[in-house]
Design a protein around this motif. Structure first.
Motif, PDB file in Angstrom:
ATOM      1  N   LEU A 280       0.821  -1.209   0.000  1.00 30.73           N
ATOM      2  CA  LEU A 280       0.000   0.000   0.000  1.00 30.73           C
ATOM      3  C   LEU A 280       0.857   1.263   0.000  1.00 30.73           C
ATOM      4  O   LEU A 280       0.471   2.292  -0.562  1.00 30.73           O
ATOM      5  N   SER A 281       1.993   1.193   0.644  1.00 32.29           N
ATOM      6  CA  SER A 281       2.860   2.375   0.715  1.00 32.29           C
ATOM      7  C   SER A 281       3.332   2.814  -0.663  1.00 32.29           C
ATOM      8  O   SER A 281       3.675   3.986  -0.865  1.00 32.29           O
ATOM      9  N   GLN A 282       3.322   1.889  -1.622  1.00 30.21           N
ATOM     10  CA  GLN A 282       3.740   2.226  -2.983  1.00 30.21           C
ATOM     11  C   GLN A 282       2.587   2.747  -3.836  1.00 30.21           C
ATOM     12  O   GLN A 282       2.819   3.230  -4.947  1.00 30.21           O
ATOM     13  N   GLN A 283       1.361   2.651  -3.317  1.00 28.05           N
ATOM     14  CA  GLN A 283       0.192   3.030  -4.104  1.00 28.05           C
ATOM     15  C   GLN A 283      -0.342   4.419  -3.755  1.00 28.05           C
ATOM     16  O   GLN A 283      -1.136   4.972  -4.513  1.00 28.05           O
ATOM     17  N   VAL A 284       0.059   4.957  -2.624  1.00 32.67           N
ATOM     18  CA  VAL A 284      -0.472   6.241  -2.155  1.00 32.67           C
ATOM     19  C   VAL A 284       0.647   7.278  -2.174  1.00 32.67           C
ATOM     20  O   VAL A 284       1.749   7.038  -1.666  1.00 32.67           O
ATOM     21  N   GLU A 285       0.334   8.429  -2.748  1.00 28.56           N
ATOM     22  CA  GLU A 285       1.343   9.482  -2.903  1.00 28.56           C
ATOM     23  C   GLU A 285       1.793  10.027  -1.553  1.00 28.56           C
ATOM     24  O   GLU A 285       2.986  10.207  -1.307  1.00 28.56           O
ATOM     25  N   ASN A 286       0.861  10.297  -0.673  1.00 28.28           N
ATOM     26  CA  ASN A 286       1.190  10.883   0.640  1.00 28.28           C
ATOM     27  C   ASN A 286       1.047   9.842   1.750  1.00 28.28           C
ATOM     28  O   ASN A 286       0.338  10.044   2.737  1.00 28.28           O
ATOM     29  N   TRP A 287       1.735   8.737   1.582  1.00 26.16           N
ATOM     30  CA  TRP A 287       1.614   7.628   2.531  1.00 26.16           C
ATOM     31  C   TRP A 287       2.047   8.014   3.942  1.00 26.16           C
ATOM     32  O   TRP A 287       1.419   7.614   4.925  1.00 26.16           O
ATOM     33  N   ASP A 288       3.093   8.792   4.061  1.00 29.46           N
ATOM     34  CA  ASP A 288       3.580   9.186   5.392  1.00 29.46           C
ATOM     35  C   ASP A 288       2.523   9.989   6.145  1.00 29.46           C
ATOM     36  O   ASP A 288       2.328   9.798   7.358  1.00 29.46           O
ATOM     37  N   ASP A 289       1.836  10.879   5.442  1.00 28.00           N
ATOM     38  CA  ASP A 289       0.786  11.668   6.088  1.00 28.00           C
ATOM     39  C   ASP A 289      -0.374  10.770   6.539  1.00 28.00           C
ATOM     40  O   ASP A 289      -0.964  10.991   7.607  1.00 28.00           O
ATOM     41  N   ILE A 290      -0.692   9.772   5.729  1.00 29.44           N
ATOM     42  CA  ILE A 290      -1.772   8.841   6.086  1.00 29.44           C
ATOM     43  C   ILE A 290      -1.395   8.051   7.331  1.00 29.44           C
ATOM     44  O   ILE A 290      -2.228   7.838   8.230  1.00 29.44           O
ATOM     45  N   GLN A 291      -0.151   7.625   7.399  1.00 31.43           N
ATOM     46  CA  GLN A 291       0.300   6.889   8.578  1.00 31.43           C
ATOM     47  C   GLN A 291       0.151   7.723   9.843  1.00 31.43           C
ATOM     48  O   GLN A 291      -0.346   7.246  10.870  1.00 31.43           O
ATOM     49  N   ASN A 292       0.583   8.952   9.777  1.00 29.99           N
ATOM     50  CA  ASN A 292       0.502   9.830  10.951  1.00 29.99           C
ATOM     51  C   ASN A 292      -0.946  10.092  11.349  1.00 29.99           C
ATOM     52  O   ASN A 292      -1.257  10.231  12.540  1.00 29.99           O
ATOM     53  N   THR A 293      -1.852  10.133  10.375  1.00 31.44           N
ATOM     54  CA  THR A 293      -3.260  10.425  10.667  1.00 31.44           C
ATOM     55  C   THR A 293      -3.959   9.237  11.314  1.00 31.44           C
ATOM     56  O   THR A 293      -4.779   9.407  12.235  1.00 31.44           O
ATOM     57  N   LEU A 294      -3.631   8.032  10.865  1.00 31.23           N
ATOM     58  CA  LEU A 294      -4.351   6.845  11.342  1.00 31.23           C
ATOM     59  C   LEU A 294      -3.729   6.207  12.582  1.00 31.23           C
ATOM     60  O   LEU A 294      -4.379   5.364  13.217  1.00 31.23           O
ATOM     61  N   LYS A 295      -2.518   6.556  12.911  1.00 32.38           N
ATOM     62  CA  LYS A 295      -1.891   5.968  14.098  1.00 32.38           C
ATOM     63  C   LYS A 295      -2.668   6.340  15.355  1.00 32.38           C
ATOM     64  O   LYS A 295      -3.062   7.489  15.545  1.00 32.38           O
ATOM     65  N   GLY A 296      -2.898   5.330  16.187  1.00 32.12           N
ATOM     66  CA  GLY A 296      -3.631   5.555  17.429  1.00 32.12           C
ATOM     67  C   GLY A 296      -5.135   5.591  17.261  1.00 32.12           C
ATOM     68  O   GLY A 296      -5.853   5.859  18.230  1.00 32.12           O
ATOM     69  N   THR A 297      -5.638   5.304  16.060  1.00 34.99           N
ATOM     70  CA  THR A 297      -7.087   5.284  15.811  1.00 34.99           C
ATOM     71  C   THR A 297      -7.534   3.838  15.577  1.00 34.99           C
ATOM     72  O   THR A 297      -6.702   2.942  15.367  1.00 34.99           O
ATOM     73  N   PRO A 298      -8.848   3.581  15.608  1.00 37.65           N
ATOM     74  CA  PRO A 298      -9.331   2.214  15.327  1.00 37.65           C
ATOM     75  C   PRO A 298      -8.985   1.728  13.919  1.00 37.65           C
ATOM     76  O   PRO A 298      -9.121   0.534  13.639  1.00 37.65           O
ATOM     77  N   TYR A 299      -8.519   2.631  13.058  1.00 34.90           N
ATOM     78  CA  TYR A 299      -8.230   2.267  11.670  1.00 34.90           C
ATOM     79  C   TYR A 299      -6.741   2.068  11.412  1.00 34.90           C
ATOM     80  O   TYR A 299      -6.317   1.934  10.268  1.00 34.90           O
ATOM     81  N   GLU A 300      -5.950   2.027  12.461  1.00 40.24           N
ATOM     82  CA  GLU A 300      -4.503   1.883  12.277  1.00 40.24           C
ATOM     83  C   GLU A 300      -4.145   0.554  11.618  1.00 40.24           C
ATOM     84  O   GLU A 300      -3.158   0.459  10.873  1.00 40.24           O
ATOM     85  N   SER A 301      -4.965  -0.472  11.864  1.00 36.28           N
ATOM     86  CA  SER A 301      -4.664  -1.790  11.282  1.00 36.28           C
ATOM     87  C   SER A 301      -4.723  -1.766   9.758  1.00 36.28           C
ATOM     88  O   SER A 301      -4.120  -2.614   9.096  1.00 36.28           O
ATOM     89  N   PHE A 302      -5.432  -0.783   9.190  1.00 34.74           N
ATOM     90  CA  PHE A 302      -5.515  -0.696   7.737  1.00 34.74           C
ATOM     91  C   PHE A 302      -4.153  -0.396   7.109  1.00 34.74           C
ATOM     92  O   PHE A 302      -3.927  -0.698   5.936  1.00 34.74           O
ATOM     93  N   LEU A 303      -3.268   0.199   7.885  1.00 33.53           N
ATOM     94  CA  LEU A 303      -1.948   0.547   7.357  1.00 33.53           C
ATOM     95  C   LEU A 303      -1.114  -0.689   7.053  1.00 33.53           C
ATOM     96  O   LEU A 303      -0.192  -0.635   6.236  1.00 33.53           O
ATOM     97  N   HIS A 304      -1.440  -1.787   7.690  1.00 34.58           N
ATOM     98  CA  HIS A 304      -0.632  -3.000   7.547  1.00 34.58           C
ATOM     99  C   HIS A 304      -1.359  -4.079   6.741  1.00 34.58           C
ATOM    100  O   HIS A 304      -0.944  -5.235   6.742  1.00 34.58           O
ATOM    101  N   SER A 305      -2.418  -3.701   6.077  1.00 35.94           N
ATOM    102  CA  SER A 305      -3.220  -4.683   5.333  1.00 35.94           C
ATOM    103  C   SER A 305      -2.787  -4.706   3.876  1.00 35.94           C
ATOM    104  O   SER A 305      -3.325  -3.987   3.035  1.00 35.94           O
ATOM    105  N   ASP A 306      -1.775  -5.480   3.597  1.00 39.03           N
ATOM    106  CA  ASP A 306      -1.326  -5.683   2.222  1.00 39.03           C
ATOM    107  C   ASP A 306      -1.826  -7.042   1.754  1.00 39.03           C
ATOM    108  O   ASP A 306      -1.517  -8.066   2.368  1.00 39.03           O
ATOM    109  N   TYR A 307      -2.594  -7.057   0.667  1.00 35.50           N
ATOM    110  CA  TYR A 307      -3.187  -8.297   0.178  1.00 35.50           C
ATOM    111  C   TYR A 307      -2.619  -8.606  -1.197  1.00 35.50           C
ATOM    112  O   TYR A 307      -2.628  -7.765  -2.088  1.00 35.50           O
ATOM    113  N   LYS A 308      -2.130  -9.799  -1.339  1.00 38.85           N
ATOM    114  CA  LYS A 308      -1.564 -10.221  -2.614  1.00 38.85           C
ATOM    115  C   LYS A 308      -2.382 -11.385  -3.151  1.00 38.85           C
ATOM    116  O   LYS A 308      -2.678 -12.328  -2.441  1.00 38.85           O
ATOM    117  N   MET A 309      -2.713 -11.305  -4.431  1.00 35.46           N
ATOM    118  CA  MET A 309      -3.516 -12.354  -5.061  1.00 35.46           C
ATOM    119  C   MET A 309      -2.597 -13.308  -5.810  1.00 35.46           C
ATOM    120  O   MET A 309      -1.627 -12.897  -6.402  1.00 35.46           O
TER     121      MET A 309
END
Length: 284
Positions: free
Chosen positions: A255-284
């Motif tokens: 996911l970090s390669q797909q979002v332009e402002n990934w660092d800002d997203i990380q800082n926004t979601l850390k400590g929230t109920p949605y922090e787990s989304f930062l680590h959800s990489d799914y490969k088919m």
């Protein structure tokens, strides 16, 4: 003297039958026989007539009823026997059909999931039928569209030659178009409100369909746990098959390669109920 009296009495008591003509006697016997014959024939004709008429009244052509499917009593309300107008289900007449609808949001993998369903020879999922505005313009057009789909009169590439056992469609909870860019710039001030909005919309949908038989699927389940597709086939009561899709994942990598402002997203979601989304990489 006594002898003369006895002879006189004997002459009186002796009664002789008068002599009749043999021809007259034969005519009497013949007439009697003819009358008896006519009477017997009339009775026989009446009996034959009654039996014939009774047989014509009682003869009925009855179509052999379908044997009841081997399902639980609580499940009978979900079993249907469509009678399409565009073709005959002669050989599939007694095969029950179950109706379903896929409720999903955009960019959730529902299109890929639908292709998996359509790879089953007995399942027909007809896509976003109501993406065409005229089909959802009023209740009459909606009901007419649903009748055509669930009556198997909606002929698309998803229609099957085999006996259909489950037929349905996909309904998007948010019909607004979302452009998928290669590296989107996500608004950090709106990401949490948007995630909450999706959660609320999903919760309302689940609450609305709480009394309806349903199954909940997550994208993560289909990616990581392939047995979930077996659960889906059990839910639809169709024979289990190995479901496959010809769709390919466009965005590859983390996911970090797909979002332009990934660092800002990380800082926004850390400590929230949605922090787990930062680590959800799914490969088919």
């Amino acid at each position: 003297m006594a002898a003369d009296i006895w002879h006189f009495i004997k002459d009186i008591l002796t009664i002789k039958a008068p002599t009749k003509s043999p021809l007259a006697l034969r005519m009497v016997v013949l007439t009697f026989s003819m009358l008896c014959g006519l009477y017997i024939c009339s009775i026989c004709l009446k009996q034959v007539s009654i039996r014939t008429n009774g047989g014509l009244i009682n003869i009925e052509v009855v179509q052999r009823p379908c044997e009841p499917p081997k399902i639980e009593a609580w499940e009978r309300a979900y079993v249907h026997y469509p009678q399409p107008k565009t073709f005959s289900r002669a050989e599939c007449r007694c095969n029950p059909v179950r109706y379903f609808a896929i409720l999903s949001t955009q960019r959730s993998g529902s299109g890929w999931f639908e292709t998996l369903l359509n790879s089953h020879s007995n399942v027909s999922s007809n896509g976003e039928i109501f993406s065409v505005k005229v089909r959802r313009s009023n209740i009459s057009t909606i009901v007419q569209t649903l009748d055509n789909i669930y009556n198997l009169d909606w002929l698309t590439s998803a229609s099957k030659n085999e006996c259909t056992a489950a037929v349905g469609l996909k309904w998007m909870l948010n019909q607004a178009e979302i452009l998928a860019r290669y590296k989107p710039m996500i608004n950090t001030t709106l990401i949490i409100p948007n995630l909450r909005q999706v959660e609320e919309m999903t919760a309302k949908a689940l609450q609305y369909f709480n009394s309806t038989r349903h199954i909940i699927l997550y994208y993560e389940d289909i990616i990581k746990n392939r047995t979930k597709l077996l659960d889906v086939q059990d839910f639809l009561r169709v024979p289990q098959m190995d479901l496959k899709s010809r769709q390919v994942k466009i965005h590859k990598g983390s996911l970090s390669q797909q979002v332009e402002n990934w660092d800002d997203i990380q800082n926004t979601l850390k400590g929230t109920p949605y922090e787990s989304f930062l680590h959800s990489d799914y490969k088919m």
